[in-house]
Design a protein around this motif. Structure first.
Motif, PDB file in Angstrom:
ATOM      1  N   THR A   1       0.845  -1.198   0.000  1.00 26.65           N
ATOM      2  CA  THR A   1       0.000   0.000   0.000  1.00 26.65           C
ATOM      3  C   THR A   1       0.876   1.243   0.000  1.00 26.65           C
ATOM      4  O   THR A   1       1.866   1.322   0.735  1.00 26.65           O
ATOM      5  CB  THR A   1      -0.900   0.017   1.251  1.00 26.65           C
ATOM      6  OG1 THR A   1      -1.717  -1.155   1.262  1.00 26.65           O
ATOM      7  CG2 THR A   1      -1.788   1.255   1.276  1.00 26.65           C
ATOM      8  N   VAL A   2       0.475   2.228  -0.820  1.00 22.35           N
ATOM      9  CA  VAL A   2       1.166   3.520  -0.854  1.00 22.35           C
ATOM     10  C   VAL A   2       0.125   4.621  -0.738  1.00 22.35           C
ATOM     11  O   VAL A   2      -0.923   4.575  -1.396  1.00 22.35           O
ATOM     12  CB  VAL A   2       1.989   3.703  -2.148  1.00 22.35           C
ATOM     13  CG1 VAL A   2       2.677   5.065  -2.153  1.00 22.35           C
ATOM     14  CG2 VAL A   2       3.029   2.592  -2.283  1.00 22.35           C
ATOM     15  N   ILE A   3       0.401   5.622   0.105  1.00 23.66           N
ATOM     16  CA  ILE A   3      -0.470   6.781   0.297  1.00 23.66           C
ATOM     17  C   ILE A   3       0.274   8.024  -0.174  1.00 23.66           C
ATOM     18  O   ILE A   3       1.424   8.246   0.201  1.00 23.66           O
ATOM     19  CB  ILE A   3      -0.870   6.922   1.783  1.00 23.66           C
ATOM     20  CG1 ILE A   3      -1.734   5.727   2.209  1.00 23.66           C
ATOM     21  CG2 ILE A   3      -1.607   8.236   2.024  1.00 23.66           C
ATOM     22  CD1 ILE A   3      -2.052   5.707   3.695  1.00 23.66           C
ATOM     23  N   ASN A   4      -0.400   8.832  -1.000  1.00 25.00           N
ATOM     24  CA  ASN A   4       0.190  10.077  -1.497  1.00 25.00           C
ATOM     25  C   ASN A   4      -0.732  11.244  -1.179  1.00 25.00           C
ATOM     26  O   ASN A   4      -1.947  11.105  -1.224  1.00 25.00           O
ATOM     27  CB  ASN A   4       0.389  10.032  -3.016  1.00 25.00           C
ATOM     28  CG  ASN A   4       1.197   8.842  -3.474  1.00 25.00           C
ATOM     29  OD1 ASN A   4       0.646   7.809  -3.798  1.00 25.00           O
ATOM     30  ND2 ASN A   4       2.509   8.987  -3.512  1.00 25.00           N
ATOM     31  N   GLY A   5      -0.136  12.409  -0.914  1.00 21.01           N
ATOM     32  CA  GLY A   5      -0.941  13.605  -0.732  1.00 21.01           C
ATOM     33  C   GLY A   5      -0.324  14.549   0.285  1.00 21.01           C
ATOM     34  O   GLY A   5       0.651  14.216   0.962  1.00 21.01           O
ATOM     35  N   ILE A   6      -0.923  15.719   0.400  1.00 23.58           N
ATOM     36  CA  ILE A   6      -0.409  16.711   1.343  1.00 23.58           C
ATOM     37  C   ILE A   6      -0.970  16.455   2.747  1.00 23.58           C
ATOM     38  O   ILE A   6      -1.980  15.780   2.913  1.00 23.58           O
ATOM     39  CB  ILE A   6      -0.737  18.147   0.878  1.00 23.58           C
ATOM     40  CG1 ILE A   6      -2.249  18.379   0.803  1.00 23.58           C
ATOM     41  CG2 ILE A   6      -0.096  18.420  -0.484  1.00 23.58           C
ATOM     42  CD1 ILE A   6      -2.636  19.828   0.532  1.00 23.58           C
ATOM     43  N   TRP A   7      -0.272  16.978   3.722  1.00 19.36           N
ATOM     44  CA  TRP A   7      -0.673  16.997   5.133  1.00 19.36           C
ATOM     45  C   TRP A   7      -0.559  15.643   5.837  1.00 19.36           C
ATOM     46  O   TRP A   7      -1.003  15.516   6.983  1.00 19.36           O
ATOM     47  CB  TRP A   7      -2.105  17.517   5.325  1.00 19.36           C
ATOM     48  CG  TRP A   7      -2.382  18.865   4.755  1.00 19.36           C
ATOM     49  CD1 TRP A   7      -1.496  19.869   4.510  1.00 19.36           C
ATOM     50  CD2 TRP A   7      -3.661  19.372   4.352  1.00 19.36           C
ATOM     51  NE1 TRP A   7      -2.124  20.966   3.986  1.00 19.36           N
ATOM     52  CE2 TRP A   7      -3.469  20.680   3.865  1.00 19.36           C
ATOM     53  CE3 TRP A   7      -4.951  18.839   4.358  1.00 19.36           C
ATOM     54  CZ2 TRP A   7      -4.499  21.462   3.389  1.00 19.36           C
ATOM     55  CZ3 TRP A   7      -5.993  19.624   3.873  1.00 19.36           C
ATOM     56  CH2 TRP A   7      -5.758  20.924   3.398  1.00 19.36           C
TER      57      TRP A   7
END
Length: 377
Positions: free
Chosen positions: A227-233
């Motif tokens: 699993t990979v999570i991308n994004g700001i904050w």
């Protein structure tokens, strides 16, 4: 003269290591064939010509959001669709003198995207010239503290949130219409060859607090998969450093990067933001959200299985269990990830049906055609 006969020597039994190596090779051939076949089916759908839509003999002045990224891809999608469906388009943005342009060009319609930074007196004076005006709101219901003060200045209001319609009508707006965003095919489409990205599960989106709380409780289980999570904050998640580059912090991904990640993932999670957020939302009335977000259509257009939380109006766009998969709790999401990662044919069938539905009904030319039909008949 006698003949020598050589008895065949039976093959030696394979060692455990050799058996594992052979089985791995056979599995690799099988998986490669299945993936190639799946990509071929995606290519057939992606290559179908779009249904022809009418080109109207009208002139539209398009007022872009003027906000830059991430709004600029929306501007590109709407503008490109307008240019393909109308005789003429004049392009400007909210920071320009619209009165001078409208007075000189006399368009049949002034269409504003977002409009949060546009001086309303300009719209009022354009309406005074007898020119029709419309606004397509981009962030309902999260910024209704502002949009409730905008809508009465336009002839037509288009919102991507079904639950906002009645609020705007109560203000006296006669022409309020439900028009969600869609998939822009030049940005979101399947990767048809070997993907440069290989993931089991992806989530791409900003770390609104409801998402942080949702994922935090199940992060160990979620990270058992690739699993990979991308994004700001995502530095809001205290455990983020434990997972290294599997949680990317502080980057806006371009549409093309996002589509590549979607298409290279077996499953993409779509967890909508909450209509209640003391930091990120301006929604004092707490108008709830029933409608799917733009990512719903973009994920489906990328040819992957979408696993989405439930929204009341989601089934109007995709059939749950056939074109999209939904979850109502954290554990249900984990269970369905596990199920579809081990049921490849079902996963691919749903991804293909979701893509087909998107190409048939949920593209920007179709949405813009709906908008023009509403205004011009």
């Amino acid at each position: 003269m006698s003949k020598d006969f050589i008895l065949p020597v039976p093959p030696l039994p394979l060692t455990t290591a050799e058996q594992s190596k052979l089985q791995g090779r056979l599995n690799g051939f099988k998986n490669g064939y299945e993936e190639g076949y799946f990509r071929g089916r995606l290519a057939i759908l992606d290559g179908r010509p779009e249904e022809p839509l009418p080109v109207r003999n009208i002139h539209v002045m398009y007022v872009a959001s003027g906000k830059g990224y991430p709004y600029s891809p929306l501007d590109e999608a709407v503008l490109s669709s307008l240019q393909s469906l109308t005789a003429a388009v004049t392009v400007t943005d909210v920071h320009q003198n619209l009165l001078e342009l409208a007075g000189g060009n006399k368009p049949d319609l002034v269409l504003v995207l977002d409009g949060m930074d546009l001086p309303l007196e300009q719209i009022d004076r354009i309406r005074g010239m007898g020119i029709r005006t419309a606004i397509w709101l981009t962030d309902d219901p999260y910024y209704t503290d502002f949009t409730l003060g905008l809508v009465n200045h336009y002839d037509y209001v288009f919102t991507l949130e079904r639950n906002c319609i009645e609020y705007y009508r109560q203000l006296g707006c006669k022409e309020v219409h439900y028009l969600p965003f869609a998939a822009y095919r030049p940005h979101y489409r399947p990767t048809l060859s070997r993907s440069p990205v290989t993931r089991e599960v992806s989530f791409i989106g900003s770390a609104y607090w409801n998402r942080v709380h949702f994922f935090r409780e199940i992060m160990p289980q979620l990270m058992e998969f690739n699993t990979v999570i991308n994004g700001i904050w995502w530095d809001r998640l205290p455990e983020a450093p434990l997972y290294g580059n599997r949680i990317e912090i502080g980057k806006w991904m371009s549409p093309q990067e996002t589509a590549t990640a979607y298409s290279g993932s077996k499953i993409v999670i779509n967890l909508h933001r909450s209509h209640k957020d003391d930091i990120a939302n301006n929604n004092t009335l707490a108008i709830s959200a029933a409608s799917p977000n733009p990512r719903t259509f973009e994920i489906a257009a990328s040819g992957t299985l979408q696993l989405s939380d439930i929204r009341d109006d989601l089934a109007s766009f995709y059939k749950p269990g056939e074109e999209i998969v939904t979850f109502g709790s954290q554990q249900e999401m984990i269970d369905k990830i596990r199920y579809y990662l081990s049921h490849e044919e079902e996963r691919q069938a749903i991804a293909l049906k979701g893509l087909e539905r998107t190409l048939r009904e949920h593209t920007y030319p179709k949405r813009v055609n709906q908008l023009l039909t509403t205004i011009f008949g």
